[in-house]
Design a protein around this motif. Sequence first.
Motif, PDB file in Angstrom:
ATOM      1  N   ALA A  19       0.824  -1.207   0.000  1.00 36.06           N
ATOM      2  CA  ALA A  19       0.000   0.000   0.000  1.00 36.06           C
ATOM      3  C   ALA A  19       0.857   1.257   0.000  1.00 36.06           C
ATOM      4  O   ALA A  19       0.468   2.296  -0.554  1.00 36.06           O
ATOM      5  CB  ALA A  19      -0.921  -0.001   1.211  1.00 36.06           C
ATOM      6  N   HIS A  20       2.016   1.183   0.643  1.00 35.77           N
ATOM      7  CA  HIS A  20       2.916   2.324   0.723  1.00 35.77           C
ATOM      8  C   HIS A  20       4.313   1.905   0.270  1.00 35.77           C
ATOM      9  O   HIS A  20       4.667   0.730   0.305  1.00 35.77           O
ATOM     10  CB  HIS A  20       2.970   2.874   2.157  1.00 35.77           C
ATOM     11  CG  HIS A  20       1.633   3.200   2.723  1.00 35.77           C
ATOM     12  ND1 HIS A  20       0.792   4.149   2.173  1.00 35.77           N
ATOM     13  CD2 HIS A  20       0.967   2.680   3.799  1.00 35.77           C
ATOM     14  CE1 HIS A  20      -0.323   4.211   2.880  1.00 35.77           C
ATOM     15  NE2 HIS A  20      -0.244   3.335   3.867  1.00 35.77           N
ATOM     16  N   THR A  21       5.097   2.878  -0.131  1.00 36.60           N
ATOM     17  CA  THR A  21       6.435   2.618  -0.660  1.00 36.60           C
ATOM     18  C   THR A  21       7.498   3.144   0.299  1.00 36.60           C
ATOM     19  O   THR A  21       7.353   4.234   0.848  1.00 36.60           O
ATOM     20  CB  THR A  21       6.611   3.294  -2.033  1.00 36.60           C
ATOM     21  OG1 THR A  21       5.596   2.810  -2.934  1.00 36.60           O
ATOM     22  CG2 THR A  21       7.987   2.976  -2.626  1.00 36.60           C
ATOM     23  N   VAL A  22       8.556   2.359   0.474  1.00 36.48           N
ATOM     24  CA  VAL A  22       9.709   2.794   1.251  1.00 36.48           C
ATOM     25  C   VAL A  22      10.860   3.033   0.281  1.00 36.48           C
ATOM     26  O   VAL A  22      11.242   2.138  -0.478  1.00 36.48           O
ATOM     27  CB  VAL A  22      10.116   1.762   2.316  1.00 36.48           C
ATOM     28  CG1 VAL A  22      11.304   2.282   3.124  1.00 36.48           C
ATOM     29  CG2 VAL A  22       8.949   1.445   3.242  1.00 36.48           C
ATOM     30  N   TYR A  23      11.394   4.241   0.293  1.00 37.25           N
ATOM     31  CA  TYR A  23      12.509   4.627  -0.565  1.00 37.25           C
ATOM     32  C   TYR A  23      13.800   4.671   0.253  1.00 37.25           C
ATOM     33  O   TYR A  23      13.764   4.825   1.468  1.00 37.25           O
ATOM     34  CB  TYR A  23      12.262   6.009  -1.176  1.00 37.25           C
ATOM     35  CG  TYR A  23      11.049   6.113  -2.048  1.00 37.25           C
ATOM     36  CD1 TYR A  23      11.122   5.854  -3.415  1.00 37.25           C
ATOM     37  CD2 TYR A  23       9.813   6.494  -1.507  1.00 37.25           C
ATOM     38  CE1 TYR A  23       9.997   5.967  -4.226  1.00 37.25           C
ATOM     39  CE2 TYR A  23       8.691   6.607  -2.309  1.00 37.25           C
ATOM     40  CZ  TYR A  23       8.786   6.338  -3.661  1.00 37.25           C
ATOM     41  OH  TYR A  23       7.667   6.452  -4.455  1.00 37.25           O
ATOM     42  N   ARG A  24      14.914   4.582  -0.451  1.00 33.25           N
ATOM     43  CA  ARG A  24      16.228   4.736   0.165  1.00 33.25           C
ATOM     44  C   ARG A  24      16.997   5.782  -0.626  1.00 33.25           C
ATOM     45  O   ARG A  24      16.804   5.920  -1.839  1.00 33.25           O
ATOM     46  CB  ARG A  24      16.979   3.404   0.154  1.00 33.25           C
ATOM     47  CG  ARG A  24      17.082   2.763  -1.222  1.00 33.25           C
ATOM     48  CD  ARG A  24      17.840   1.460  -1.194  1.00 33.25           C
ATOM     49  NE  ARG A  24      19.233   1.656  -0.791  1.00 33.25           N
ATOM     50  CZ  ARG A  24      20.079   0.659  -0.570  1.00 33.25           C
ATOM     51  NH1 ARG A  24      19.687  -0.589  -0.713  1.00 33.25           N
ATOM     52  NH2 ARG A  24      21.323   0.927  -0.209  1.00 33.25           N
ATOM     53  N   ALA A  25      17.885   6.519   0.064  1.00 33.11           N
ATOM     54  CA  ALA A  25      18.585   7.591  -0.652  1.00 33.11           C
ATOM     55  C   ALA A  25      19.821   8.050   0.105  1.00 33.11           C
ATOM     56  O   ALA A  25      19.974   7.819   1.306  1.00 33.11           O
ATOM     57  CB  ALA A  25      17.661   8.785  -0.882  1.00 33.11           C
ATOM     58  N   ASN A  26      20.682   8.727  -0.624  1.00 36.80           N
ATOM     59  CA  ASN A  26      21.780   9.482  -0.029  1.00 36.80           C
ATOM     60  C   ASN A  26      21.238  10.842   0.410  1.00 36.80           C
ATOM     61  O   ASN A  26      20.060  11.153   0.207  1.00 36.80           O
ATOM     62  CB  ASN A  26      22.922   9.640  -1.035  1.00 36.80           C
ATOM     63  CG  ASN A  26      22.459  10.187  -2.375  1.00 36.80           C
ATOM     64  OD1 ASN A  26      21.333   9.922  -2.817  1.00 36.80           O
ATOM     65  ND2 ASN A  26      23.312  10.935  -3.049  1.00 36.80           N
ATOM     66  N   THR A  27      22.074  11.658   1.012  1.00 39.77           N
ATOM     67  CA  THR A  27      21.670  12.999   1.426  1.00 39.77           C
ATOM     68  C   THR A  27      22.642  14.008   0.834  1.00 39.77           C
ATOM     69  O   THR A  27      23.848  13.928   1.069  1.00 39.77           O
ATOM     70  CB  THR A  27      21.656  13.141   2.951  1.00 39.77           C
ATOM     71  OG1 THR A  27      20.797  12.135   3.512  1.00 39.77           O
ATOM     72  CG2 THR A  27      21.137  14.514   3.367  1.00 39.77           C
ATOM     73  N   GLU A  28      22.120  14.920   0.051  1.00 37.89           N
ATOM     74  CA  GLU A  28      22.921  15.959  -0.592  1.00 37.89           C
ATOM     75  C   GLU A  28      22.176  17.283  -0.470  1.00 37.89           C
ATOM     76  O   GLU A  28      21.028  17.337  -0.041  1.00 37.89           O
ATOM     77  CB  GLU A  28      23.158  15.626  -2.074  1.00 37.89           C
ATOM     78  CG  GLU A  28      23.751  14.258  -2.345  1.00 37.89           C
ATOM     79  CD  GLU A  28      25.206  14.126  -1.927  1.00 37.89           C
ATOM     80  OE1 GLU A  28      25.823  15.169  -1.584  1.00 37.89           O
ATOM     81  OE2 GLU A  28      25.724  12.996  -1.926  1.00 37.89           O
ATOM     82  N   ARG A  29      22.838  18.353  -0.882  1.00 36.39           N
ATOM     83  CA  ARG A  29      22.193  19.670  -0.901  1.00 36.39           C
ATOM     84  C   ARG A  29      21.361  19.774  -2.174  1.00 36.39           C
ATOM     85  O   ARG A  29      21.834  20.245  -3.212  1.00 36.39           O
ATOM     86  CB  ARG A  29      23.252  20.767  -0.836  1.00 36.39           C
ATOM     87  CG  ARG A  29      24.040  20.759   0.474  1.00 36.39           C
ATOM     88  CD  ARG A  29      25.051  21.895   0.527  1.00 36.39           C
ATOM     89  NE  ARG A  29      25.874  21.828   1.728  1.00 36.39           N
ATOM     90  CZ  ARG A  29      25.514  22.281   2.924  1.00 36.39           C
ATOM     91  NH1 ARG A  29      24.331  22.865   3.070  1.00 36.39           N
ATOM     92  NH2 ARG A  29      26.323  22.167   3.969  1.00 36.39           N
TER      93      ARG A  29
END
Length: 216
Positions: A23-33
């Motif tokens: 029902a919902h999505t989990v995303y993954r990511a780096n952190t940048e400006r």
Amino acid sequence: MTTTSTLTNLREVGGPGLQDARAHTVYRANTERVGADAYPTGLSAVVDLRRDDEVARVPHPLATTDGYRLVPLFDPSTVESGARAVQLEEQYVDWLERHRTGIAAAFRAIARADGDVLVCCSAGKDRTGVVSGLLARLWGASLETVGVDYAASAVGLADRFAAERAVSTDPEATAVAQRCVPETMTTVVRYVESRWGSVGAYLRWTGLTDAEIASL
């Protein structure tokens, strides 16, 4: 400071298709400006796994949103990894116990979200990689799928890795830190299943309730 419009290591946890029935999505990511438009719209929660000093250097672009949660994975009362944990998979396995409180807090934050979630750290590979790999396996992903998703960060971080190598004073340590192959994360999942029996059992050991695990 320079701001870009894209996040090079942003994707769905587990890779394409794994979450299609959810029902919902989990995303993954780096952190940048980056600008807010670099992120998926409609996020109900942002789970930032970085330390306080990392957040001070690069504030999260979504830090002012209602769903932002700073949930440092590393326990500040102990060192990041034990002295014997040299290779990445050894470090990750060490984290499973050394930083179990932070891991539990991260999963608890995901479980309590009522919509789409973003999990992130600095590069989106190590701390985010461990949480993502365990989460994907909890959902029933194959070891191959878990490994492929982890290794995909090598493409997303290629420019970042090149810049780090260019200024590194310890090429050997940099090579260890940048290693990004499927076997690293499949080794971690195999260890979890050998030591605790399953990802679910490991999460219970860290303190999550059955209800929280069911919510995941």
